[in-house]
Design a protein around this motif. Structure first.
Motif, PDB file in Angstrom:
ATOM      1  N   GLY A 149       0.792  -1.224   0.000  1.00  0.00           N
ATOM      2  CA  GLY A 149       0.000   0.000   0.000  1.00  0.00           C
ATOM      3  C   GLY A 149       0.820   1.268   0.000  1.00  0.00           C
ATOM      4  O   GLY A 149       0.259   2.374  -0.012  1.00  0.00           O
ATOM      5  N   THR A 150       2.147   1.145   0.012  1.00  0.00           N
ATOM      6  CA  THR A 150       2.986   2.350   0.022  1.00  0.00           C
ATOM      7  C   THR A 150       2.953   3.101  -1.296  1.00  0.00           C
ATOM      8  O   THR A 150       3.421   4.244  -1.356  1.00  0.00           O
ATOM      9  N   ILE A 151       2.381   2.491  -2.344  1.00  0.00           N
ATOM     10  CA  ILE A 151       2.258   3.203  -3.610  1.00  0.00           C
ATOM     11  C   ILE A 151       1.382   4.427  -3.447  1.00  0.00           C
ATOM     12  O   ILE A 151       1.583   5.444  -4.117  1.00  0.00           O
ATOM     13  N   ARG A 152       0.399   4.367  -2.534  1.00  0.00           N
ATOM     14  CA  ARG A 152      -0.462   5.532  -2.292  1.00  0.00           C
ATOM     15  C   ARG A 152       0.353   6.691  -1.732  1.00  0.00           C
ATOM     16  O   ARG A 152       0.178   7.843  -2.131  1.00  0.00           O
ATOM     17  N   THR A 153       1.238   6.358  -0.795  1.00  0.00           N
ATOM     18  CA  THR A 153       2.098   7.402  -0.224  1.00  0.00           C
ATOM     19  C   THR A 153       3.022   7.978  -1.277  1.00  0.00           C
ATOM     20  O   THR A 153       3.233   9.200  -1.349  1.00  0.00           O
ATOM     21  N   THR A 154       3.593   7.118  -2.101  1.00  0.00           N
ATOM     22  CA  THR A 154       4.512   7.572  -3.145  1.00  0.00           C
ATOM     23  C   THR A 154       3.826   8.520  -4.111  1.00  0.00           C
ATOM     24  O   THR A 154       4.339   9.611  -4.411  1.00  0.00           O
ATOM     25  N   LEU A 155       2.639   8.136  -4.584  1.00  0.00           N
ATOM     26  CA  LEU A 155       1.948   8.963  -5.567  1.00  0.00           C
ATOM     27  C   LEU A 155       1.313  10.200  -4.946  1.00  0.00           C
ATOM     28  O   LEU A 155       1.091  11.193  -5.637  1.00  0.00           O
ATOM     29  N   ALA A 156       1.019  10.133  -3.665  1.00  0.00           N
ATOM     30  CA  ALA A 156       0.521  11.330  -2.984  1.00  0.00           C
ATOM     31  C   ALA A 156       1.640  12.353  -2.821  1.00  0.00           C
ATOM     32  O   ALA A 156       1.433  13.568  -2.971  1.00  0.00           O
ATOM     33  N   ALA A 157       2.835  11.865  -2.516  1.00  0.00           N
ATOM     34  CA  ALA A 157       3.980  12.769  -2.368  1.00  0.00           C
ATOM     35  C   ALA A 157       4.436  13.327  -3.706  1.00  0.00           C
ATOM     36  O   ALA A 157       4.851  14.488  -3.808  1.00  0.00           O
ATOM     37  N   VAL A 158       4.363  12.479  -4.751  1.00  0.00           N
ATOM     38  CA  VAL A 158       4.783  12.907  -6.093  1.00  0.00           C
ATOM     39  C   VAL A 158       3.672  12.536  -7.080  1.00  0.00           C
ATOM     40  O   VAL A 158       3.635  11.417  -7.607  1.00  0.00           O
ATOM     41  N   PRO A 159       2.728  13.433  -7.323  1.00  0.00           N
ATOM     42  CA  PRO A 159       1.622  13.119  -8.236  1.00  0.00           C
ATOM     43  C   PRO A 159       2.060  12.866  -9.677  1.00  0.00           C
ATOM     44  O   PRO A 159       1.297  12.297 -10.454  1.00  0.00           O
ATOM     45  N   ALA A 160       3.249  13.285 -10.044  1.00  0.00           N
ATOM     46  CA  ALA A 160       3.745  13.067 -11.411  1.00  0.00           C
ATOM     47  C   ALA A 160       4.115  11.597 -11.581  1.00  0.00           C
ATOM     48  O   ALA A 160       5.267  11.191 -11.381  1.00  0.00           O
ATOM     49  N   ARG A 161       3.129  10.795 -11.934  1.00  0.00           N
ATOM     50  CA  ARG A 161       3.321   9.339 -11.963  1.00  0.00           C
ATOM     51  C   ARG A 161       4.359   8.892 -12.989  1.00  0.00           C
ATOM     52  O   ARG A 161       5.111   7.947 -12.747  1.00  0.00           O
ATOM     53  N   ARG A 162       4.364   9.556 -14.112  1.00  0.00           N
ATOM     54  CA  ARG A 162       5.341   9.171 -15.128  1.00  0.00           C
ATOM     55  C   ARG A 162       6.760   9.374 -14.621  1.00  0.00           C
ATOM     56  O   ARG A 162       7.646   8.561 -14.893  1.00  0.00           O
ATOM     57  N   SER A 163       6.970  10.440 -13.904  1.00  0.00           N
ATOM     58  CA  SER A 163       8.306  10.696 -13.367  1.00  0.00           C
ATOM     59  C   SER A 163       8.693   9.648 -12.334  1.00  0.00           C
ATOM     60  O   SER A 163       9.846   9.186 -12.298  1.00  0.00           O
ATOM     61  N   VAL A 164       7.741   9.264 -11.495  1.00  0.00           N
ATOM     62  CA  VAL A 164       8.003   8.224 -10.498  1.00  0.00           C
ATOM     63  C   VAL A 164       8.384   6.921 -11.186  1.00  0.00           C
ATOM     64  O   VAL A 164       9.365   6.256 -10.811  1.00  0.00           O
ATOM     65  N   MET A 165       7.617   6.558 -12.214  1.00  0.00           N
ATOM     66  CA  MET A 165       7.887   5.293 -12.896  1.00  0.00           C
ATOM     67  C   MET A 165       9.190   5.357 -13.676  1.00  0.00           C
ATOM     68  O   MET A 165       9.939   4.379 -13.737  1.00  0.00           O
ATOM     69  N   ALA A 166       9.472   6.520 -14.267  1.00  0.00           N
ATOM     70  CA  ALA A 166      10.732   6.673 -14.991  1.00  0.00           C
ATOM     71  C   ALA A 166      11.914   6.523 -14.039  1.00  0.00           C
ATOM     72  O   ALA A 166      12.951   5.945 -14.404  1.00  0.00           O
ATOM     73  N   ALA A 167      11.772   7.023 -12.817  1.00  0.00           N
ATOM     74  CA  ALA A 167      12.839   6.870 -11.821  1.00  0.00           C
ATOM     75  C   ALA A 167      13.041   5.401 -11.468  1.00  0.00           C
ATOM     76  O   ALA A 167      14.175   4.938 -11.313  1.00  0.00           O
ATOM     77  N   LYS A 168      11.940   4.675 -11.331  1.00  0.00           N
ATOM     78  CA  LYS A 168      12.056   3.232 -11.062  1.00  0.00           C
ATOM     79  C   LYS A 168      12.767   2.533 -12.219  1.00  0.00           C
ATOM     80  O   LYS A 168      13.609   1.649 -12.009  1.00  0.00           O
ATOM     81  N   VAL A 169      12.419   2.919 -13.438  1.00  0.00           N
ATOM     82  CA  VAL A 169      13.052   2.321 -14.616  1.00  0.00           C
ATOM     83  C   VAL A 169      14.552   2.557 -14.596  1.00  0.00           C
ATOM     84  O   VAL A 169      15.349   1.644 -14.858  1.00  0.00           O
ATOM     85  N   VAL A 170      14.959   3.784 -14.281  1.00  0.00           N
ATOM     86  CA  VAL A 170      16.388   4.121 -14.256  1.00  0.00           C
ATOM     87  C   VAL A 170      17.118   3.289 -13.212  1.00  0.00           C
ATOM     88  O   VAL A 170      18.190   2.716 -13.481  1.00  0.00           O
ATOM     89  N   VAL A 171      16.561   3.189 -12.016  1.00  0.00           N
ATOM     90  CA  VAL A 171      17.222   2.450 -10.934  1.00  0.00           C
ATOM     91  C   VAL A 171      17.295   0.958 -11.255  1.00  0.00           C
ATOM     92  O   VAL A 171      18.353   0.329 -11.103  1.00  0.00           O
ATOM     93  N   VAL A 172      16.182   0.396 -11.685  1.00  0.00           N
ATOM     94  CA  VAL A 172      16.154  -1.036 -12.011  1.00  0.00           C
ATOM     95  C   VAL A 172      17.130  -1.341 -13.147  1.00  0.00           C
ATOM     96  O   VAL A 172      17.882  -2.328 -13.096  1.00  0.00           O
ATOM     97  N   THR A 173      17.146  -0.502 -14.175  1.00  0.00           N
ATOM     98  CA  THR A 173      18.043  -0.727 -15.307  1.00  0.00           C
ATOM     99  C   THR A 173      19.500  -0.641 -14.874  1.00  0.00           C
ATOM    100  O   THR A 173      20.321  -1.489 -15.256  1.00  0.00           O
ATOM    101  N   ALA A 174      19.833   0.360 -14.078  1.00  0.00           N
ATOM    102  CA  ALA A 174      21.222   0.539 -13.656  1.00  0.00           C
ATOM    103  C   ALA A 174      21.698  -0.623 -12.787  1.00  0.00           C
ATOM    104  O   ALA A 174      22.786  -1.181 -13.006  1.00  0.00           O
ATOM    105  N   VAL A 175      20.886  -0.999 -11.804  1.00  0.00           N
ATOM    106  CA  VAL A 175      21.285  -2.076 -10.885  1.00  0.00           C
ATOM    107  C   VAL A 175      21.431  -3.400 -11.630  1.00  0.00           C
ATOM    108  O   VAL A 175      22.421  -4.125 -11.454  1.00  0.00           O
ATOM    109  N   THR A 176      20.463  -3.721 -12.464  1.00  0.00           N
ATOM    110  CA  THR A 176      20.504  -5.013 -13.158  1.00  0.00           C
ATOM    111  C   THR A 176      21.554  -5.038 -14.261  1.00  0.00           C
ATOM    112  O   THR A 176      22.083  -6.101 -14.585  1.00  0.00           O
ATOM    113  N   ALA A 177      21.854  -3.867 -14.853  1.00  0.00           N
ATOM    114  CA  ALA A 177      22.923  -3.828 -15.853  1.00  0.00           C
ATOM    115  C   ALA A 177      24.274  -4.123 -15.203  1.00  0.00           C
ATOM    116  O   ALA A 177      25.099  -4.871 -15.763  1.00  0.00           O
ATOM    117  N   VAL A 178      24.504  -3.541 -14.031  1.00  0.00           N
ATOM    118  CA  VAL A 178      25.739  -3.832 -13.298  1.00  0.00           C
ATOM    119  C   VAL A 178      25.785  -5.298 -12.898  1.00  0.00           C
ATOM    120  O   VAL A 178      26.816  -5.978 -13.028  1.00  0.00           O
TER     121      VAL A 178
END
Length: 278
Positions: free
Chosen positions: A109-138
């Motif tokens: 349920g923490t997704i509610r807190t995340t999106l409430a703090a940052v309503p720009a959902r695309r930006s939130v998801m893009a940040a997840k994409v960057v982190v996941v891509t970087a960690v898994t690429a390494v």
């Protein structure tokens, strides 16, 4: 102070994208289960690859009557640098690990807190994409690099190892390493669409592992569909002595499949979180 000035004073600045990436990185590294998953996957992949090379070393005289020259000429050192069993484990595990950053938030349920703090959902998801891509690429680069070095060191004891400069060697390492972020992005996209842990894991297995088994090379449409899967693209990229029975395809085509899957996964992940409610 005027009303306009007071309003301006109270408006909080929009979070910078770098801040969002940092927040997602903190979320990821704070979970011990995540690092346990990556560690267990790395050990399993290395065990398959190193174990295969050691088995070849131990049973050399029985398995390789043609000697080191025939072994290298057949491309077997590169086959053992990253085996089919190892890549299967890595693809399945990374699909699950890539989904965790999003399905974990939906589950708790923490997704509610995340999106409430940052309503720009695309930006939130893009940040997840960057982190996941970087960690898994390494992760992929380390596992593929260590696997190659370890297996070739073992085979060198029989004068049958190859170096990274030999034909096809670098392509095997890069293609195997890139499967980690690719499968993680697929898992992330599926998790964003399905939002349920069990459903996402099942879908990940179906898309990553089962789908390539459905199609064969017997008919043109089926061969094209088979070539469009990540697993078959990897098989084409690591093939040293490539002699197809029916419908051949190129290395460039396999790299294109990699690129299309990456772009499609990112687009689906970002679009899905924007179009759906919490």
């Amino acid at each position: 102070m005027t009303a306009t000035a007071a309003h301006t004073h109270l408006v909080e600045p929009r979070p910078r994208f770098g801040d969002l990436v940092a927040a997602e990185w903190i979320k990821l590294r704070s979970l011990r289960s995540t690092w346990f998953g990556y560690g267990a996957t790395a050990l399993a992949v290395l065990a398959f690859n190193v174990g295969t090379a050691y088995d070849t070393y131990r049973n050399w005289s029985q398995q390789n009557p043609e000697g080191p020259e025939g072994f290298v000429r057949a491309g077997l050192p590169l086959d053992e640098a990253f085996t089919v069993n190892a890549v299967t484990v890595m693809m399945l595990a990374l699909g699950a690990l890539g989904a965790l950053p999003i399905v974990g938030e939906y589950a708790t349920g923490t997704i509610r807190t995340t999106l409430a703090a940052v309503p720009a959902r695309r930006s939130v998801m893009a940040a997840k994409v960057v982190v996941v891509t970087a960690v898994t690429a390494v992760f992929g680069a380390l596992v593929a690099g260590v696997s190659f070095a370890a297996t070739q060191a073992i085979l060198d004891q029989r004068d049958a190892g190859v170096s990274l400069g030999d034909p096809g060697a670098l392509r095997v390492v890069v293609a195997s390493a890139l499967l980690a972020p690719l499968c993680a992005l697929v898992g992330l996209a599926l998790g964003t669409v399905l939002r349920q842990t069990a459903a996402t894991m099942i879908a990940s297995v179906l898309v990553i592992l089962v789908l390539p088994m459905v199609f064969t090379d017997g008919r043109h449409w089926s061969a094209v569909a088979s070539h469009s899967t990540l697993y078959q693209a990897w098989r084409r990229l690591v093939a040293v002595d490539y002699h197809p029975l029916h419908y051949p395809w190129t290395v460039a085509g396999a790299w294109t499949v990699y690129a299309v899957w990456a772009v499609a996964a990112v687009v689906i992940a970002v679009a899905a979180v924007h179009r759906r409610d919490q």
